[in-house]
Design an enzyme around this catalytic site. Structure first.
Site, PDB file in Angstrom:
ATOM      1  N   VAL A   1       0.865  -1.175   0.000  1.00  0.00           N
ATOM      2  CA  VAL A   1       0.000   0.000   0.000  1.00  0.00           C
ATOM      3  C   VAL A   1       0.903   1.227   0.000  1.00  0.00           C
ATOM      4  O   VAL A   1       1.587   1.509   0.978  1.00  0.00           O
ATOM      5  CB  VAL A   1      -0.934   0.014   1.224  1.00  0.00           C
ATOM      6  CG1 VAL A   1      -1.840   1.231   1.176  1.00  0.00           C
ATOM      7  CG2 VAL A   1      -1.744  -1.258   1.283  1.00  0.00           C
ATOM      8  N   ASP A   2       0.909   1.954  -1.098  1.00  0.00           N
ATOM      9  CA  ASP A   2       1.813   3.083  -1.292  1.00  0.00           C
ATOM     10  C   ASP A   2       1.054   4.386  -1.080  1.00  0.00           C
ATOM     11  O   ASP A   2       0.303   4.827  -1.945  1.00  0.00           O
ATOM     12  CB  ASP A   2       2.399   3.019  -2.706  1.00  0.00           C
ATOM     13  CG  ASP A   2       3.390   4.130  -2.987  1.00  0.00           C
ATOM     14  OD1 ASP A   2       3.812   4.814  -2.029  1.00  0.00           O
ATOM     15  OD2 ASP A   2       3.754   4.309  -4.153  1.00  0.00           O
TER      16      ASP A   2
END
Length: 192
Positions: free
Chosen positions: A68-69
């Site tokens: 999850v960026d």
């Protein structure tokens, strides 16, 4: 006017100005509150998690790990669909070697005539600003769907695009995909 005094008649439902204020003010407050709550939900998501993801393209499903960026805010400016980014190792799984070489040429030259036959409706380009501040274009692919799983809670998303990273995202190969944080918003809302 009655005997020099102003007389008003009230039906018990309020005057027109009050109702006008309610009709205009309520939607504005609701929209503002919803946007603010959505922002808070996204901020509460843990951005350091690596999650399992399944992606289907042309009815061929691949399983991979995703990160999850929180820095990935890339969206298609026309459709407003979020863009996740997958590395070359994953993307090659959907194409033959010759098709993959043509797709690589499309990214470099933006010559869409090189897109393999049967794939033209699946590809688009999305403008983005690189780390150095230069504007560039990313070749993106429209999947059939992607399925995320958080704490045994699967969610299927079909309004998403896959940006192609010609290279490796993780040096240790712990993940092959960078997720857009807004994809997790609906999961966080459901679990709250």
């Amino acid at each position: 006017m009655s005997s020099g005094v102003i007389v008003t008649y009230q039906t018990g439902f309020g005057d027109g100005i009050s109702w006008l204020f309610v009709l205009i003010g309520f939607p504005i407050v609701w929209i503002f509150s919803k946007r603010r709550m959505d922002q808070l939900v996204v901020q509460k998501i843990k951005y350091d998690e690596i999650l399992p993801v399944s992606i289907s393209v042309n009815n061929h499903v691949q399983q991979l790990m995703s990160f999850v960026d929180s820095g990935n805010q890339l969206v298609d400016p026309i459709t407003k669909q979020p863009v996740i980014i997958c590395d070359e190792a994953v993307m090659k799984g959907w194409f033959k070697e010759e098709e993959w070489e043509n797709i690589h040429q499309v990214q470099q030259t933006l010559n869409f005539e090189l897109i393999p036959e049967g794939w033209t409706d699946k590809f688009r380009i999305v403008p983005y600003q690189g780390v150095g501040g230069t504007s560039q274009f990313m070749l993106v692919l429209k999947p059939d769907w992607i399925r995320l799983t958080i704490k045994d809670n699967p969610i299927t998303v079909d309004r998403v695009l896959i940006g192609i990273q010609f290279g490796q995202l993780s040096p240790d190969e712990s993940y092959q995909c960078l997720l857009h944080p807004h994809l997790l918003k609906s999961i966080a809302v459901d679990s709250a």
